[in-house]
Design a protein around this motif. Structure first.
Motif, PDB file in Angstrom:
ATOM      1  N   UNK A 208      14.528   0.144  10.227  1.00 19.58           N
ATOM      2  CA  UNK A 208      14.828  -0.673  11.393  1.00 19.58           C
ATOM      3  C   UNK A 208      13.556  -1.286  11.986  1.00 19.58           C
ATOM      4  N   UNK A 209      13.564  -2.598  12.150  1.00 21.66           N
ATOM      5  CA  UNK A 209      12.449  -3.285  12.790  1.00 21.66           C
ATOM      6  C   UNK A 209      11.203  -3.393  11.935  1.00 21.66           C
ATOM      7  N   UNK A 210      11.313  -3.162  10.641  1.00 19.27           N
ATOM      8  CA  UNK A 210      10.145  -3.218   9.760  1.00 19.27           C
ATOM      9  C   UNK A 210      10.289  -4.402   8.819  1.00 19.27           C
ATOM     10  N   UNK A 211       9.384  -5.375   8.886  1.00 17.38           N
ATOM     11  CA  UNK A 211       9.466  -6.551   8.015  1.00 17.38           C
ATOM     12  C   UNK A 211       9.129  -6.199   6.572  1.00 17.38           C
ATOM     13  N   UNK A 212       9.601  -7.020   5.657  1.00 21.22           N
ATOM     14  CA  UNK A 212       9.451  -6.729   4.238  1.00 21.22           C
ATOM     15  C   UNK A 212       7.993  -6.662   3.793  1.00 21.22           C
ATOM     16  N   UNK A 213       7.108  -7.348   4.485  1.00 16.32           N
ATOM     17  CA  UNK A 213       5.704  -7.325   4.097  1.00 16.32           C
ATOM     18  C   UNK A 213       5.101  -5.932   4.131  1.00 16.32           C
ATOM     19  N   UNK A 214       5.688  -5.045   4.924  1.00 18.21           N
ATOM     20  CA  UNK A 214       5.181  -3.675   5.012  1.00 18.21           C
ATOM     21  C   UNK A 214       5.305  -2.950   3.679  1.00 18.21           C
ATOM     22  N   UNK A 215       6.229  -3.390   2.853  1.00 16.28           N
ATOM     23  CA  UNK A 215       6.488  -2.727   1.573  1.00 16.28           C
ATOM     24  C   UNK A 215       5.805  -3.429   0.401  1.00 16.28           C
ATOM     25  N   UNK A 216       4.923  -4.376   0.712  1.00 16.75           N
ATOM     26  CA  UNK A 216       4.277  -5.165  -0.344  1.00 16.75           C
ATOM     27  C   UNK A 216       3.506  -4.289  -1.326  1.00 16.75           C
ATOM     28  N   UNK A 217       2.710  -3.351  -0.817  1.00 13.86           N
ATOM     29  CA  UNK A 217       1.898  -2.528  -1.709  1.00 13.86           C
ATOM     30  C   UNK A 217       2.766  -1.718  -2.668  1.00 13.86           C
ATOM     31  N   UNK A 218       3.834  -1.155  -2.120  1.00 13.51           N
ATOM     32  CA  UNK A 218       4.724  -0.393  -2.998  1.00 13.51           C
ATOM     33  C   UNK A 218       5.372  -1.311  -4.032  1.00 13.51           C
ATOM     34  N   UNK A 219       5.822  -2.486  -3.598  1.00  5.91           N
ATOM     35  CA  UNK A 219       6.474  -3.425  -4.509  1.00  5.91           C
ATOM     36  C   UNK A 219       5.525  -3.844  -5.629  1.00  5.91           C
ATOM     37  N   UNK A 220       4.278  -4.106  -5.285  1.00  2.00           N
ATOM     38  CA  UNK A 220       3.290  -4.479  -6.302  1.00  2.00           C
ATOM     39  C   UNK A 220       3.019  -3.314  -7.244  1.00  2.00           C
ATOM     40  N   UNK A 221       2.975  -2.109  -6.698  1.00  2.00           N
ATOM     41  CA  UNK A 221       2.757  -0.902  -7.509  1.00  2.00           C
ATOM     42  C   UNK A 221       3.883  -0.741  -8.532  1.00  2.00           C
ATOM     43  N   UNK A 222       5.126  -0.877  -8.070  1.00  2.00           N
ATOM     44  CA  UNK A 222       6.270  -0.720  -8.963  1.00  2.00           C
ATOM     45  C   UNK A 222       6.340  -1.857  -9.984  1.00  2.00           C
ATOM     46  N   UNK A 223       6.044  -3.079  -9.538  1.00  4.93           N
ATOM     47  CA  UNK A 223       6.074  -4.220 -10.457  1.00  4.93           C
ATOM     48  C   UNK A 223       5.038  -4.067 -11.555  1.00  4.93           C
ATOM     49  N   UNK A 224       3.870  -3.539 -11.218  1.00  7.19           N
ATOM     50  CA  UNK A 224       2.812  -3.333 -12.216  1.00  7.19           C
ATOM     51  C   UNK A 224       3.225  -2.310 -13.266  1.00  7.19           C
ATOM     52  N   UNK A 225       4.232  -1.504 -12.944  1.00  9.11           N
ATOM     53  CA  UNK A 225       4.716  -0.473 -13.861  1.00  9.11           C
ATOM     54  C   UNK A 225       6.051  -0.838 -14.503  1.00  9.11           C
ATOM     55  N   UNK A 226       6.361  -2.112 -14.467  1.00  9.11           N
ATOM     56  CA  UNK A 226       7.519  -2.589 -15.216  1.00  9.11           C
ATOM     57  C   UNK A 226       8.809  -2.739 -14.443  1.00  9.11           C
ATOM     58  N   UNK A 227       8.767  -2.642 -13.126  1.00 11.53           N
ATOM     59  CA  UNK A 227       9.973  -2.806 -12.327  1.00 11.53           C
ATOM     60  C   UNK A 227      10.011  -4.199 -11.705  1.00 11.53           C
TER      61      UNK A 227
ATOM     62  N   UNK B 215       4.383   6.585   7.148  1.00 17.35           N
ATOM     63  CA  UNK B 215       3.319   6.722   6.163  1.00 17.35           C
ATOM     64  C   UNK B 215       3.755   6.759   4.719  1.00 17.35           C
ATOM     65  N   UNK B 216       5.045   6.809   4.457  1.00 20.14           N
ATOM     66  CA  UNK B 216       5.543   6.867   3.081  1.00 20.14           C
ATOM     67  C   UNK B 216       5.157   5.617   2.278  1.00 20.14           C
ATOM     68  N   UNK B 217       4.896   4.530   2.973  1.00 18.13           N
ATOM     69  CA  UNK B 217       4.611   3.278   2.269  1.00 18.13           C
ATOM     70  C   UNK B 217       3.194   2.758   2.520  1.00 18.13           C
ATOM     71  N   UNK B 218       2.336   3.609   3.050  1.00 16.28           N
ATOM     72  CA  UNK B 218       0.934   3.244   3.175  1.00 16.28           C
ATOM     73  C   UNK B 218       0.220   3.530   1.857  1.00 16.28           C
ATOM     74  N   UNK B 219      -0.909   2.888   1.643  1.00 16.25           N
ATOM     75  CA  UNK B 219      -1.595   2.961   0.355  1.00 16.25           C
ATOM     76  C   UNK B 219      -1.895   4.391  -0.087  1.00 16.25           C
TER      77      UNK B 219
ATOM     78  N   UNK C 122       0.865   8.873  -4.523  1.00 11.43           N
ATOM     79  CA  UNK C 122       1.501   9.979  -5.255  1.00 11.43           C
ATOM     80  C   UNK C 122       3.009  10.070  -5.010  1.00 11.43           C
ATOM     81  N   UNK C 123       3.459   9.701  -3.808  1.00 16.33           N
ATOM     82  CA  UNK C 123       4.890   9.712  -3.515  1.00 16.33           C
ATOM     83  C   UNK C 123       5.606   8.611  -4.293  1.00 16.33           C
ATOM     84  N   UNK C 124       4.940   7.472  -4.454  1.00 12.56           N
ATOM     85  CA  UNK C 124       5.515   6.369  -5.220  1.00 12.56           C
ATOM     86  C   UNK C 124       5.648   6.760  -6.687  1.00 12.56           C
TER      87      UNK C 124
END
Length: 287
Positions: free
Chosen positions: A37-56, A265-269, A273-275
């Motif tokens: 709630x209230x969190x823009x998609x840009x907050x998840x950019x690092x995770x998205x890039x991490x997953x994309x680099x691994x084939x997602x 903090x689950x989506x901070x750089x 390890x959680x990702x």
């Protein structure tokens, strides 16, 4: 990586801003990130890039009223809090399902409200598995004493003042996220009165039936220092997924070696390890 900016259309015609992160190399699977709630998609950019680099192949989105999906003004903007799941996230699921032509599964990562949204989806059957961070019931009684006081002040003093002043919840003034539509504030506040959130609301007819349709594997991960969604809060809400195969995991940040996590903090750089754990869980469902 060249990400693509998209504009999806919800079933009611509302435009939903989204970002597609193409997979690097061969695609392993498709993945949607459902925001808190209230969190823009840009907050998840690092995770998205991490997953994309691994084939997602990854899609993030802004729910209506938030980020790039916000109207010119929130004052007078009408919506239902459940629209974020039933309409906006549903549009993301439709897009990802229709645009994949490889037979690979579609997974979902949910953060806080994202875990609520799973059960609201009319098309949840198109998702093969879901991994949740920080999903809880929102009731103050699940929180430690000091946090209960802060939340009481937010709901009963700061919130009413801000909404009367602005016509919406100017949450940014409290440093707690993006501003929220008035209807979101009112419904959220109302459901947080109940230990099991809207499952306990006598006016929410049929809500359990929607969640009963979820039958996929679900992983629900919560940190001990997450004051808004402690393990007891998670368990109270996840009990609503009565037909899903739910696994609950509690993280001790000290032992996990990722430092303080809290609710965000689950989506901070530092949470990489959680990702890795999340993607490994998805990978196990590809074998």
């Amino acid at each position: 990586m060249i990400k693509q900016q998209l504009m999806l259309k919800a079933a009611d015609g509302y435009p939903i801003a989204a970002t597609l992160y193409p997979a690097a190399g061969d695609i392993r699977a498709h993945l949607i990130v459902a925001s808190a709630t209230g969190v823009p998609q840009g907050y998840y950019r690092r995770f998205a890039e991490f997953a994309a680099a691994r084939g997602y192949r990854v899609l993030t989105l802004d729910y209506r009223g938030i980020g790039l999906s916000r109207p010119a003004t929130l004052k007078g903007f009408k919506m239902d809090y459940l629209d974020w799941g039933r309409l906006d996230l549903a549009a993301a699921v439709e897009h990802m399902d229709a645009s994949k032509q490889d037979g690979l599964p579609l997974f979902m990562i949910g953060h806080s409200y994202g875990g609520h949204a799973l059960g609201l989806l009319p098309n949840q059957h198109k998702i093969a598995a879901c991994y949740l961070f920080a999903t809880g019931a929102g009731w103050h009684g699940w929180m430690p004493p000091l946090e209960r006081i802060k939340v009481w002040i937010m709901w009963n003093i700061a919130g009413p003042i801000l909404t009367r002043w602005k016509g919406y919840l100017a949450w940014s003034k409290l440093g707690m996220g993006e501003d929220l539509p008035l209807d979101v504030y009112r419904q959220w506040k109302g459901w947080c009165r109940y230990p099991h959130y809207f499952f306990d609301d006598p006016d929410m007819h049929g809500i359990r039936a929607s969640y009963d349709r979820v039958r996929m594997p679900v992983m629900a991960v919560n940190a001990l220092d997450d004051l808004w969604a402690r393990p007891a809060s998670r368990d109270a809400f996840m009990a609503g997924y009565r037909n899903a195969s739910v696994t609950a995991v509690t993280i001790d940040p000290a032992r996990a070696g990722v430092g303080a996590i809290g609710h965000m903090g689950y989506f901070k750089a530092k949470a990489q390890p959680l990702w890795e754990d999340a993607l490994a869980w998805f990978q196990a469902r590809l074998i």
